[in-house]
Design a protein around this motif. Structure first.
Motif, PDB file in Angstrom:
ATOM      1  N   CYS A  51       3.796  -0.719   0.172  1.00 38.82           N
ATOM      2  CA  CYS A  51       3.632   0.672   0.616  1.00 38.82           C
ATOM      3  C   CYS A  51       4.557   1.583  -0.175  1.00 38.82           C
ATOM      4  O   CYS A  51       4.540   2.782   0.010  1.00 38.82           O
ATOM      5  N   CYS A  74       9.796  -0.325  -0.222  1.00 44.63           N
ATOM      6  CA  CYS A  74      10.699  -1.334  -0.811  1.00 44.63           C
ATOM      7  C   CYS A  74      11.066  -0.936  -2.247  1.00 44.63           C
ATOM      8  O   CYS A  74      12.200  -1.109  -2.674  1.00 44.63           O
ATOM      9  N   CYS A 127       6.834  -7.946   3.808  1.00 44.60           N
ATOM     10  CA  CYS A 127       5.485  -8.126   3.251  1.00 44.60           C
ATOM     11  C   CYS A 127       5.377  -9.429   2.460  1.00 44.60           C
ATOM     12  O   CYS A 127       4.360 -10.103   2.505  1.00 44.60           O
ATOM     13  N   CYS A 157      11.978  -4.145   6.472  1.00 41.20           N
ATOM     14  CA  CYS A 157      10.793  -3.315   6.229  1.00 41.20           C
ATOM     15  C   CYS A 157      11.175  -1.843   6.170  1.00 41.20           C
ATOM     16  O   CYS A 157      10.900  -1.103   7.091  1.00 41.20           O
TER      17      CYS A 157
END
Ligand code: SF4
Length: 139
Positions: free
Chosen positions: A22, A25, A89, A120
């Motif tokens: 997304c 990170c 993830c 996360c």
């Protein structure tokens, strides 16, 4: 300790590969090279080619399109290369766990992984801690 290992502990070169995250990170990884965290004080440096890298930092959940490219990237890297999965993830899919496009496997089923840094996203401090621990395993 071999000369190669001794050199590695002083200077880990890192290649960052984004395997459909997304992007949070990735942003946290960029924080590592800002003056606030200054990861280069540990001899850790981001490089622009996997062929120059000692460590492959992977973020995101591997999807069907990325999986073969990630394998190819891993094969192109000079060995030994250490693979670190950044973020939840890479372990279990996190937000994208039920995504139709997920390759269906954690990162270590696609390429060998030496360490996971969950979160996360994980905080820069956690990433520094994980990378320094990785260096510690080499000594
Ligand atoms: S672990 Fe969280 S922050 Fe990182 S890529 Fe996945 S969803 Fe985004």
């Amino acid at each position: 300790m071999s000369l190669y290992t001794k050199i590695l502990t002083k200077s880990l070169w890192v290649f960052h590969v984004s395997v459909s995250p997304c992007n949070n990170c990735d942003i946290e990884i960029l924080d590592l090279i800002t003056p606030a965290y200054d990861i280069e004080r540990f001899g850790i440096k981001l490089v622009g080619s996997v062929r120059h890298a000692d460590v492959l930092l992977c973020t995101g959940v591997v999807n069907h399109k990325v999986a073969p490219r990630l394998r190819q990237l891993y094969e192109q890297a000079a060995k030994p290369i250490f693979v670190v999965g950044i973020g939840t993830c890479t372990v279990g899919g996190a937000t994208f766990k039920k995504s139709y496009n997920r390759a269906g496997a954690p990162l270590d089923k696609i390429i060998p992984v030496d360490a996971f840094i969950p979160g996360c996203p994980p905080k820069p401090e956690a990433m520094i801690d994980g990378l320094v621990k990785l260096i510690g395993t080499l000594t």
